[in-house]
Design a protein around this motif. Structure first.
Motif, PDB file in Angstrom:
ATOM      1  N   THR A 222       0.837  -1.199   0.000  1.00  0.00           N
ATOM      2  CA  THR A 222       0.000   0.000   0.000  1.00  0.00           C
ATOM      3  C   THR A 222       0.874   1.252   0.000  1.00  0.00           C
ATOM      4  OG1 THR A 222      -1.685  -1.165   1.280  1.00  0.00           O
ATOM      5  CG2 THR A 222      -1.846   1.239   1.189  1.00  0.00           C
ATOM      6  N   ASN A 223       0.730   2.051  -1.040  1.00  0.00           N
ATOM      7  CA  ASN A 223       1.406   3.353  -1.133  1.00  0.00           C
ATOM      8  C   ASN A 223       2.931   3.230  -1.018  1.00  0.00           C
ATOM      9  OD1 ASN A 223       1.367   6.155  -1.474  1.00  0.00           O
ATOM     10  ND2 ASN A 223       1.423   6.528   0.735  1.00  0.00           N
ATOM     11  N   CYS A 224       3.477   2.216  -1.654  1.00  0.00           N
ATOM     12  CA  CYS A 224       4.932   1.998  -1.606  1.00  0.00           C
ATOM     13  C   CYS A 224       5.535   2.137  -2.996  1.00  0.00           C
ATOM     14  CB  CYS A 224       5.254   0.614  -1.051  1.00  0.00           C
ATOM     15  SG  CYS A 224       4.794   0.403   0.676  1.00  0.00           S
ATOM     16  N   SER A 225       6.772   2.595  -3.040  1.00  0.00           N
ATOM     17  CA  SER A 225       7.489   2.749  -4.301  1.00  0.00           C
ATOM     18  C   SER A 225       7.816   1.385  -4.890  1.00  0.00           C
ATOM     19  CB  SER A 225       8.776   3.550  -4.061  1.00  0.00           C
ATOM     20  OG  SER A 225       9.612   3.495  -5.194  1.00  0.00           O
ATOM     21  N   ASP A 226       8.012   1.370  -6.212  1.00  0.00           N
ATOM     22  CA  ASP A 226       8.400   0.118  -6.871  1.00  0.00           C
ATOM     23  C   ASP A 226       9.790  -0.331  -6.443  1.00  0.00           C
ATOM     24  OD1 ASP A 226       5.991   0.092  -8.222  1.00  0.00           O
ATOM     25  OD2 ASP A 226       6.789   1.122 -10.000  1.00  0.00           O
ATOM     26  N   ARG A 227      10.560   0.583  -5.892  1.00  0.00           N
ATOM     27  CA  ARG A 227      11.908   0.232  -5.445  1.00  0.00           C
ATOM     28  C   ARG A 227      11.912  -0.519  -4.110  1.00  0.00           C
ATOM     29  NH1 ARG A 227      14.456   3.990  -3.695  1.00  0.00           N
ATOM     30  NH2 ARG A 227      12.868   5.614  -3.564  1.00  0.00           N
ATOM     31  N   VAL A 228      10.752  -0.506  -3.423  1.00  0.00           N
ATOM     32  CA  VAL A 228      10.637  -1.155  -2.113  1.00  0.00           C
ATOM     33  C   VAL A 228       9.903  -2.480  -2.285  1.00  0.00           C
ATOM     34  CG1 VAL A 228       9.760  -0.926   0.237  1.00  0.00           C
ATOM     35  CG2 VAL A 228      10.580   1.092  -0.989  1.00  0.00           C
ATOM     36  N   ASN A 229      10.580  -3.563  -1.901  1.00  0.00           N
ATOM     37  CA  ASN A 229       9.992  -4.889  -2.054  1.00  0.00           C
ATOM     38  C   ASN A 229      10.344  -5.745  -0.850  1.00  0.00           C
ATOM     39  OD1 ASN A 229       8.838  -4.987  -4.936  1.00  0.00           O
ATOM     40  ND2 ASN A 229      10.899  -4.185  -5.267  1.00  0.00           N
ATOM     41  N   CYS A 230       9.483  -6.732  -0.601  1.00  0.00           N
ATOM     42  CA  CYS A 230       9.692  -7.672   0.503  1.00  0.00           C
ATOM     43  C   CYS A 230       9.804  -9.092  -0.041  1.00  0.00           C
ATOM     44  CB  CYS A 230       8.537  -7.613   1.498  1.00  0.00           C
ATOM     45  SG  CYS A 230       8.460  -6.067   2.406  1.00  0.00           S
ATOM     46  N   LYS A 231      10.530  -9.891   0.699  1.00  0.00           N
ATOM     47  CA  LYS A 231      10.649 -11.310   0.380  1.00  0.00           C
ATOM     48  C   LYS A 231      10.078 -12.083   1.564  1.00  0.00           C
ATOM     49  CE  LYS A 231      14.723 -10.695  -2.522  1.00  0.00           C
ATOM     50  NZ  LYS A 231      16.148 -11.066  -2.749  1.00  0.00           N
ATOM     51  N   PHE A 232       8.798 -12.374   1.496  1.00  0.00           N
ATOM     52  CA  PHE A 232       8.127 -13.068   2.589  1.00  0.00           C
ATOM     53  C   PHE A 232       8.118 -14.562   2.267  1.00  0.00           C
ATOM     54  CE2 PHE A 232       5.568  -8.964   3.105  1.00  0.00           C
ATOM     55  CZ  PHE A 232       6.488  -8.453   4.000  1.00  0.00           C
ATOM     56  N   GLN A 233       9.004 -15.292   2.922  1.00  0.00           N
ATOM     57  CA  GLN A 233       9.076 -16.732   2.710  1.00  0.00           C
ATOM     58  C   GLN A 233       9.119 -17.425   4.072  1.00  0.00           C
ATOM     59  OE1 GLN A 233      12.445 -17.559   0.221  1.00  0.00           O
ATOM     60  NE2 GLN A 233      11.648 -16.397  -1.526  1.00  0.00           N
ATOM     61  N   PRO A 234       8.288 -18.426   4.253  1.00  0.00           N
ATOM     62  CA  PRO A 234       8.291 -19.138   5.537  1.00  0.00           C
ATOM     63  C   PRO A 234       9.656 -19.758   5.840  1.00  0.00           C
ATOM     64  CG  PRO A 234       6.376 -19.719   4.222  1.00  0.00           C
ATOM     65  CD  PRO A 234       7.284 -18.928   3.330  1.00  0.00           C
ATOM     66  N   GLU A 235       9.929 -19.874   7.128  1.00  0.00           N
ATOM     67  CA  GLU A 235      11.176 -20.458   7.634  1.00  0.00           C
ATOM     68  C   GLU A 235      12.401 -19.619   7.271  1.00  0.00           C
ATOM     69  OE1 GLU A 235      10.786 -22.874   9.612  1.00  0.00           O
ATOM     70  OE2 GLU A 235       8.710 -23.309   9.084  1.00  0.00           O
ATOM     71  N   GLN A 236      12.199 -18.403   6.803  1.00  0.00           N
ATOM     72  CA  GLN A 236      13.328 -17.527   6.465  1.00  0.00           C
ATOM     73  C   GLN A 236      13.092 -16.148   7.068  1.00  0.00           C
ATOM     74  OE1 GLN A 236      14.186 -17.424   2.299  1.00  0.00           O
ATOM     75  NE2 GLN A 236      14.202 -19.652   2.061  1.00  0.00           N
ATOM     76  N   SER A 237      14.151 -15.335   7.054  1.00  0.00           N
ATOM     77  CA  SER A 237      13.984 -13.954   7.517  1.00  0.00           C
ATOM     78  C   SER A 237      13.143 -13.194   6.507  1.00  0.00           C
ATOM     79  CB  SER A 237      15.355 -13.279   7.667  1.00  0.00           C
ATOM     80  OG  SER A 237      16.009 -13.229   6.412  1.00  0.00           O
ATOM     81  N   TYR A 238      12.298 -12.336   7.013  1.00  0.00           N
ATOM     82  CA  TYR A 238      11.392 -11.584   6.158  1.00  0.00           C
ATOM     83  C   TYR A 238      12.047 -10.236   5.872  1.00  0.00           C
ATOM     84  CZ  TYR A 238       8.380 -15.268   7.879  1.00  0.00           C
ATOM     85  OH  TYR A 238       7.860 -16.498   8.203  1.00  0.00           O
ATOM     86  N   ALA A 239      12.736 -10.170   4.754  1.00  0.00           N
ATOM     87  CA  ALA A 239      13.594  -9.020   4.453  1.00  0.00           C
ATOM     88  C   ALA A 239      12.866  -7.976   3.632  1.00  0.00           C
ATOM     89  CB  ALA A 239      14.848  -9.474   3.705  1.00  0.00           C
ATOM     90  N   LEU A 240      13.227  -6.738   3.914  1.00  0.00           N
ATOM     91  CA  LEU A 240      12.747  -5.602   3.127  1.00  0.00           C
ATOM     92  C   LEU A 240      13.952  -5.025   2.374  1.00  0.00           C
ATOM     93  CD1 LEU A 240      10.431  -3.526   2.510  1.00  0.00           C
ATOM     94  CD2 LEU A 240      11.428  -2.153   4.353  1.00  0.00           C
ATOM     95  N   GLU A 241      13.812  -4.894   1.051  1.00  0.00           N
ATOM     96  CA  GLU A 241      14.914  -4.387   0.231  1.00  0.00           C
ATOM     97  C   GLU A 241      14.505  -3.089  -0.451  1.00  0.00           C
ATOM     98  OE1 GLU A 241      17.969  -5.890  -3.278  1.00  0.00           O
ATOM     99  OE2 GLU A 241      15.979  -6.808  -3.110  1.00  0.00           O
TER     100      GLU A 241
END
Length: 298
Positions: free
Chosen positions: A80-99
């Motif tokens: 919601t209301n985020c730039s295309d340059r901001v993305n998340c990698k939501f994967q179970p059993e892993q760290s939920y990183a914001l890039e």
């Protein structure tokens, strides 16, 4: 009295139990993070298994808030209301990183991550600071003083000199949050050697060296060059003078050409008999003419 004291102890115990429960269920940690402008930045949530929901909340200093969420039961990601340059990698059993790709000044702000699982809610917060490397330059001003400049950096750079000197430093802040630092080496020695400018910044450590000669030294140099040219021009003029007058003396002392004299004398000798003969003939002719005219002869 004893009953009232027991009640106070029980109340304190209950408060401690509640605080411990809240601490267990909600764990908040904060970090300061710096990223250089134009580079990528990665922030991670607490690594927890069996997360049912992960949420990133972004509050930049410029622009509106941005939210990214992941629901494990639906395996769905919302932005919601985020730039295309901001993305998340939501994967179970892993760290939920914001890039964040190609970090800019507008990305500076607070980033908060919340992970929910059966054990409770876990938070991770970041305060992102964007660093801007300064543009460095080292030059000599009109008074032949060394000037070191770290332009448009963030935060402000620090400048020092070798050898150490009571330099004059000026700081100018810009509207975009960057700062320009200008330091002038103010030594007045006429025998000044090379000086070195050292710039300290979060993105770099750099040194530059320069030698700025004093105006007095430049004056001596210019006078020396002018005298050198004058000596060369005088020397060439003297050589030209002697060469010119030497050739004239050679022409004056050159002996006459005897062959030409003999030739002229021979020509005169050959012409003289003919001239005498012609003169005699003319005399005879004139005498006869006069006689004829006197006697009226035809």
């Amino acid at each position: 009295m004893k009953k009232g004291a027991d009640m106070k102890i029980a109340g304190k115990a209950a408060c401690i139990f509640v605080l411990l429960t809240i601490t267990k269920l909600t764990r908040i940690t904060g970090n300061r993070m710096a990223a250089q402008v134009g580079h990528n930045a990665v922030m991670t949530c607490p690594t927890k298994t069996d997360a049912t929901m992960v949420t990133w909340k972004i509050s930049p200093k410029m622009g509106g808030p941005c939210n990214l969420g992941y629901r494990a039961d639906q395996n769905k990601t919302d932005k919601t209301n985020c730039s295309d340059r901001v993305n998340c990698k939501f994967q179970p059993e892993q760290s939920y990183a914001l890039e964040i790709r190609q970090v800019g000044m507008a990305d500076e702000g607070n980033y908060s991550c919340e992970v929910v699982n059966q054990e409770g809610n876990f938070h991770q917060t970041y305060q992102l600071t964007v660093l801007v490397p300064p543009r460095l330059s080292l030059y000599c001003d009109n008074h032949r003083n060394a000037v070191c400049e770290a332009a448009a950096g963030r935060p402000a750079a620090e400048i020092s000199w070798v050898p150490e000197n009571n330099s004059m430093t000026r700081t100018d802040s810009h509207d975009n949050g960057t700062v320009t630092v200008l330091s002038r080496f103010t030594a007045h020695s006429t025998n000044r050697k090379t000086v070195t400018c050292i710039v300290y910044h979060a993105t770099l450590n750099e040194t530059k060296s320069i030698a700025c000669s004093s105006p007095q030294s430049n004056l001596i140099l210019y006078i020396s060059i002018a005298l050198g040219f004058l000596i060369i021009i005088t020397f060439m003029a003297v050589i030209y003078y002697f060469k010119l007058h030497g050739c004239r003396l050679c022409h004056k002392t050159e002996p006459p050409d005897t062959s030409l004299t003999h030739s002229l004398q021979d020509d005169t000798t050959e012409v003289e008999p003919y001239t005498t003969y012609v003169q005699k003939e003319n005399t005879i002719y004139n005498s006869v003419s006069d006689l004829t005219v006197g006697q009226n002869l035809p």
